[in-house]
Design an enzyme around this catalytic site. Structure first.
Site, PDB file in Angstrom:
ATOM      1  N   ASN A 149       6.167  -8.125 -11.041  1.00  0.00           N
ATOM      2  CA  ASN A 149       6.748  -6.774 -11.020  1.00  0.00           C
ATOM      3  C   ASN A 149       8.225  -6.885 -10.663  1.00  0.00           C
ATOM      4  OD1 ASN A 149       7.037  -6.626  -8.017  1.00  0.00           O
ATOM      5  ND2 ASN A 149       4.818  -6.879  -8.148  1.00  0.00           N
ATOM      6  N   ASP A 193      -1.806  -6.140  -7.905  1.00  0.00           N
ATOM      7  CA  ASP A 193      -3.171  -5.678  -7.604  1.00  0.00           C
ATOM      8  C   ASP A 193      -4.218  -6.513  -8.338  1.00  0.00           C
ATOM      9  OD1 ASP A 193      -2.413  -3.616  -5.892  1.00  0.00           O
ATOM     10  OD2 ASP A 193      -1.827  -2.382  -7.612  1.00  0.00           O
ATOM     11  N   LYS A 229      -0.151 -24.358 -22.011  1.00  0.00           N
ATOM     12  CA  LYS A 229       0.556 -23.187 -22.542  1.00  0.00           C
ATOM     13  C   LYS A 229      -0.248 -22.560 -23.680  1.00  0.00           C
ATOM     14  CE  LYS A 229       4.939 -21.770 -24.483  1.00  0.00           C
ATOM     15  NZ  LYS A 229       6.167 -22.191 -25.131  1.00  0.00           N
ATOM     16  N   ASP A 254      -6.613  -7.300  -0.939  1.00  0.00           N
ATOM     17  CA  ASP A 254      -5.608  -6.427  -0.324  1.00  0.00           C
ATOM     18  C   ASP A 254      -5.266  -7.050   1.037  1.00  0.00           C
ATOM     19  OD1 ASP A 254      -4.304  -4.359   1.222  1.00  0.00           O
ATOM     20  OD2 ASP A 254      -4.862  -3.009  -0.404  1.00  0.00           O
ATOM     21  N   PHE A 304       4.029  -0.248   3.195  1.00  0.00           N
ATOM     22  CA  PHE A 304       4.999   0.482   2.379  1.00  0.00           C
ATOM     23  C   PHE A 304       4.244   1.141   1.231  1.00  0.00           C
ATOM     24  CE2 PHE A 304       9.534  -0.417   3.277  1.00  0.00           C
ATOM     25  CZ  PHE A 304       9.361  -1.191   4.413  1.00  0.00           C
ATOM     26  N   LYS A 323      -3.140   6.263   1.822  1.00  0.00           N
ATOM     27  CA  LYS A 323      -3.146   4.786   1.968  1.00  0.00           C
ATOM     28  C   LYS A 323      -3.235   4.383   3.428  1.00  0.00           C
ATOM     29  CE  LYS A 323      -0.872   3.708  -2.270  1.00  0.00           C
ATOM     30  NZ  LYS A 323       0.296   3.365  -3.011  1.00  0.00           N
TER      31      LYS A 323
HETATM   32  O1  C5P Z   1      -2.022   0.247  -2.610  1.00  0.00           O
HETATM   33  P1  C5P Z   1      -0.588  -0.131  -2.645  1.00  0.00           P
HETATM   34  O2  C5P Z   1      -0.323  -1.402  -3.381  1.00  0.00           O
HETATM   35  O3  C5P Z   1       0.352   0.961  -3.057  1.00  0.00           O
HETATM   36  O4  C5P Z   1      -0.256  -0.394  -1.086  1.00  0.00           O
HETATM   37  C1  C5P Z   1       0.981  -0.806  -0.693  1.00  0.00           C
HETATM   38  C2  C5P Z   1       0.924  -1.500   0.638  1.00  0.00           C
HETATM   39  O5  C5P Z   1      -0.176  -2.414   0.702  1.00  0.00           O
HETATM   40  C3  C5P Z   1       2.155  -2.345   0.825  1.00  0.00           C
HETATM   41  O6  C5P Z   1       2.393  -2.391   2.227  1.00  0.00           O
HETATM   42  C4  C5P Z   1       1.720  -3.699   0.294  1.00  0.00           C
HETATM   43  O7  C5P Z   1       2.484  -4.766   0.843  1.00  0.00           O
HETATM   44  C5  C5P Z   1       0.270  -3.769   0.718  1.00  0.00           C
HETATM   45  N1  C5P Z   1      -0.582  -4.525  -0.207  1.00  0.00           N
HETATM   46  C6  C5P Z   1      -1.149  -5.714   0.203  1.00  0.00           C
HETATM   47  N2  C5P Z   1      -1.970  -6.409  -0.642  1.00  0.00           N
HETATM   48  C7  C5P Z   1      -2.252  -5.948  -1.869  1.00  0.00           C
HETATM   49  C8  C5P Z   1      -1.673  -4.734  -2.304  1.00  0.00           C
HETATM   50  C9  C5P Z   1      -0.834  -4.050  -1.455  1.00  0.00           C
HETATM   51  O8  C5P Z   1      -0.884  -6.156   1.336  1.00  0.00           O
HETATM   52  N3  C5P Z   1      -3.053  -6.630  -2.666  1.00  0.00           N
END
Ligand code: C5P
Length: 405
Positions: A210, A279, A289, A306, A323, A337
């Site tokens: 990203n 995600d 490749k 997560d 964040f 969240k």
């Molecule tokens: O659900 P979302 O991705 O918007 O959540 C954002 C927060 O969760 C951020 O603090 C991000 O660093 C954390 N996050 C995480 N692991 C993931 C996805 C998000 O720690 N797989």
């Protein structure tokens, strides 16, 4: 007793009419019990004489880099080691550019480069010079590296114009220096910050990722270190230089980031998750490749762990800050969240209607906890990070003392 009593302070004076105020600055620092040595640049000497500064500081004035008699007394390296803090007031546009480029062609710039002491600058210049992109970029670089910039005040200037460019008053500078010697809001606290994007490999040369630049997370890590914390930064791939005084662990994928966070979590008091973690990741990363023979291709993705939520689910989690970059219903989504992931605080980052939310040096933040919202407004990421760390420190200490009563 003042927090600067008995400390060694180097006062740097560069070329600008505000140099006359530095006579008062050195006198005030001495009145508070500091041992003061003045270093004046050639342009600074055009505004104020070494004799005056010697009288107010009570020490010989240093004004030359290539002076054998000065080097035989207290040379630039000895002076760099002697200093507990360096304050440059006034700091001209020219000096700021030298410091930002790492030039070592005057005694003062060499001293700043050679010293590990905290550096504070009080810029003073014509407001157009202050507002020029070149100056602002140099100031921003210095802030990123941990130099404290005491922003100039708005008011009438020596040139007859009105705008931001007046040096802060000696009294304010002394007050800041005394405060900065007092214990920091995160002294003795262990902080871990995740930052940047993650890269999820499709094959040895391609990845899903990203637009995160990592700038916000790096600024938060630096602000936490300046507040006295011991900081570990777990960084996804970014183009940023590792910040000074911070332990940096570089990772690539979300799974690697999770492993790095897990291996440090037991000694962490505050976890700040600023990383834009992917995600999903490809279910299979190809060992070779991939070829573009087929007219179409489908990639199967599987959920990544997560990191924030799994740390919050541990038996005794640290204080956790997340964040939430949102394009709509920012506060509601951030609070959702906060509750789902069981964080202590969410930093909502409204990106509604923005053309280019990522990679910029500016941001807009709103702090969201269970019951309240606090708008930190729009500013540079570096300044927002300082305010954010202040707020995190207050809430962390409040939770910590509630636990122990
Ligand atoms: O659900 P979302 O991705 O918007 O959540 C954002 C927060 O969760 C951020 O603090 C991000 O660093 C954390 N996050 C995480 N692991 C993931 C996805 C998000 O720690 N797989």
């Amino acid at each position: 007793m003042s927090a600067i009593a008995g400390t060694h302070i180097v006062v740097g004076i560069t070329g600008g009419i505000a140099a006359y105020k530095s006579v008062d600055l050195t006198r005030r620092l001495r009145d508070q019990g500091a041992d003061v040595r003045v270093v004046v640049t050639p342009a600074g000497k055009a505004f104020i004489t070494p004799l005056t500064l010697q009288a107010t500081s009570g020490n010989p004035v240093h004004d030359s880099l290539l002076d054998t008699s000065a080097e035989a007394g207290m040379g630039h390296i000895e002076l760099a080691r002697w200093a507990d803090q360096i304050v440059v007031a006034p700091a001209s546009a020219d000096f700021i550019a030298r410091l930002a480029t790492g030039l070592a062609d005057t005694l003062l710039s060499t001293l700043c480069l050679a010293s590990e002491a905290p550096i504070t600058i009080a810029p003073a210049m014509n407001h157009v010079m202050w507002e020029k992109t070149a100056t602002q970029r140099n100031v921003e670089s210095l802030r990123t590296w941990g130099v404290t910039v005491l922003d100039p005040r708005i008011g009438p200037q020596a040139c007859g114009e009105v705008g931001p460019g007046r040096m802060q008053e000696p009294e304010e500078i002394v007050q800041y220096l005394a405060q900065s010697r007092s214990p920091g809001s995160l002294d003795g606290v262990q902080v871990m910050v995740t930052a940047g994007p993650t890269w999820e490999a499709l094959d040895p040369v391609r990845a899903l990722t990203n637009h995160s630049s990592g700038k916000m997370g790096y600024a938060v890590a630096t602000a936490a270190r300046i507040a006295g914390a011991s900081v570990t930064l777990i960084s996804g791939p970014t183009a940023l230089a590792p910040p000074a005084g911070i332990q940096v662990k570089s990772v690539v994928s979300a799974q690697e980031m999770l492993a790095a966070v897990e291996s440090n979590i037991d000694s962490t008091d505050i976890l700040i998750c600023a990383a834009a973690v992917a995600d999903y990741r490809p279910a299979d990363s190809m060992p070779q490749k991939m070829k573009k023979d087929a007219p179409e291709m489908t990639i199967k993705l599987v959920r990544n762990p997560d990191i924030l939520a799994s740390m919050a689910a541990r038996p005794s989690p640290p204080f956790i800050v997340g964040f939430a970059a949102e394009t709509e219903r920012t506060i509601d989504n951030a609070r959702g969240k906060l509750e789902r992931k069981k964080a202590d605080l969410m930093v909502a980052n409204p990106i509604e209607g923005k053309d280019k939310p990522f990679g910029s040096d500016r941001n807009a933040l709103v702090l969201v906890d269970r019951n309240t919202e606090l708008d930190l407004g729009q500013d540079t990421k570096v300044k927002l990070a300082v305010n954010l760390i202040d707020e995190i420190a207050k809430r962390f200490h409040a939770k910590d003392s509630a636990k122990s009563t």
